[in-house]
Design an enzyme around this catalytic site. Structure first.
Site, PDB file in Angstrom:
ATOM      1  N   CYS A 253      41.039  11.433  39.742  1.00 55.57           N
ATOM      2  CA  CYS A 253      40.207  10.946  40.855  1.00 55.57           C
ATOM      3  C   CYS A 253      39.741   9.537  40.511  1.00 55.57           C
ATOM      4  CB  CYS A 253      39.062  11.903  41.157  1.00 55.57           C
ATOM      5  SG  CYS A 253      37.861  12.117  39.822  1.00 55.57           S
TER       6      CYS A 253
ATOM      7  N   ARG B 169      35.377  15.174  41.116  1.00 54.39           N
ATOM      8  CA  ARG B 169      36.471  16.020  41.603  1.00 54.39           C
ATOM      9  C   ARG B 169      37.489  16.411  40.538  1.00 54.39           C
ATOM     10  NH1 ARG B 169      38.143  11.880  46.017  1.00 54.39           N
ATOM     11  NH2 ARG B 169      37.399  10.566  44.292  1.00 54.39           N
TER      12      ARG B 169
ATOM     13  N   ASP C  55      35.303  12.825  48.439  1.00 58.81           N
ATOM     14  CA  ASP C  55      34.467  12.439  47.300  1.00 58.81           C
ATOM     15  C   ASP C  55      33.008  12.825  47.583  1.00 58.81           C
ATOM     16  OD1 ASP C  55      33.183  11.234  45.236  1.00 58.81           O
ATOM     17  OD2 ASP C  55      34.118   9.262  45.516  1.00 58.81           O
TER      18      ASP C  55
HETATM   19  P1  4NP Z   1      34.939  11.198  41.516  1.00 52.83           P
HETATM   20  O1  4NP Z   1      33.615  10.679  42.245  1.00 52.83           O
HETATM   21  O2  4NP Z   1      36.022  10.162  41.766  1.00 52.83           O
HETATM   22  O3  4NP Z   1      35.231  12.488  42.188  1.00 52.83           O
HETATM   23  O4  4NP Z   1      34.605  11.341  40.041  1.00 52.83           O
HETATM   24  C1  4NP Z   1      33.079   9.401  42.001  1.00 52.83           C
HETATM   25  C2  4NP Z   1      32.254   9.215  40.937  1.00 52.83           C
HETATM   26  C3  4NP Z   1      31.696   7.973  40.706  1.00 52.83           C
HETATM   27  C4  4NP Z   1      31.987   6.921  41.557  1.00 52.83           C
HETATM   28  C5  4NP Z   1      32.834   7.115  42.626  1.00 52.83           C
HETATM   29  C6  4NP Z   1      33.386   8.352  42.846  1.00 52.83           C
HETATM   30  N1  4NP Z   1      31.396   5.656  41.337  1.00 52.83           N
HETATM   31  O5  4NP Z   1      31.609   4.759  42.170  1.00 52.83           O
HETATM   32  O6  4NP Z   1      30.704   5.458  40.336  1.00 52.83           O
END
Ligand code: 4NP
Length: 159
Positions: A8, A14, A127
């Site tokens: 991800c 995720r 997300d």
């Molecule tokens: P992930 O969610 O891709 O599912 O781990 C996110 C976690 C952090 C960020 C974006 C998406 N961020 O911009 O820090």
């Protein structure tokens, strides 16, 4: 041994959840000698961190212990894993764009391809990072659904 990598953006919501859910399914089906998985992010902001506390809490309610430490996708991953599973379209495009020359791109899939039943036709795992508790549970619902058929696919697909 077939190895799957969930990818991800941040590797704190995720993909570590998919990694944890899939690992639990591997253990439950006694497939630890046959299948293995890991997760990583396309981004580098959260390297070394445990999953987001909201995802850990949502997972704990379902009996999972999400304790992966975030890391970033690297060139070796394209060699070391048999299946690379993107949680959304942006992840998919980034994975393809960063693939070292000679990579077998057919090993890269979208997680949503494996969703069935209630989630058949789902395009991506949304997300939950900027959302609330119900968004974390919604992501987990999709992840549990897709992981079930991904397990069957991984067992069946020759490698
Ligand atoms: P992930 O969610 O891709 O599912 O781990 C996110 C976690 C952090 C960020 C974006 C998406 N961020 O911009 O820090």
């Amino acid at each position: 041994m077939k190895k799957l990598l969930f990818v991800c953006l941040g590797n704190i919501c995720r993909s570590p959840a998919a990694d944890g859910v899939f690992s639990a399914m591997i253990a439950k089906k006694n497939l630890t000698g046959t299948l293995a998985c890991d997760s990583c992010g396309t981004g580098d902001w959260h390297i070394g961190q445990l999953p987001d506390s909201r995802m850990r809490a949502a997972g704990a309610q379902r009996g999972y212990n999400f304790n992966h430490r975030a890391r970033q996708l690297c060139a070796a991953d394209y060699k070391n894993f048999d299946l690379i599973i993107a949680m959304d379209d942006a992840n998919f495009r980034d994975i393809i764009a960063r693939a070292p020359a000679g990579t077998d791109i057919s090993k890269v899939h979208r997680f949503a391809e494996f969703c069935t039943g209630e989630f058949a036709g789902t395009s991506h795992v949304p997300d939950p990072y900027y959302g609330g508790e119900k968004d974390f549970h919604h992501a987990l619902d999709i992840i549990e659904n897709g992981c079930s058929s991904l397990l069957k696919f991984s067992e069946a697909e020759p490698h």
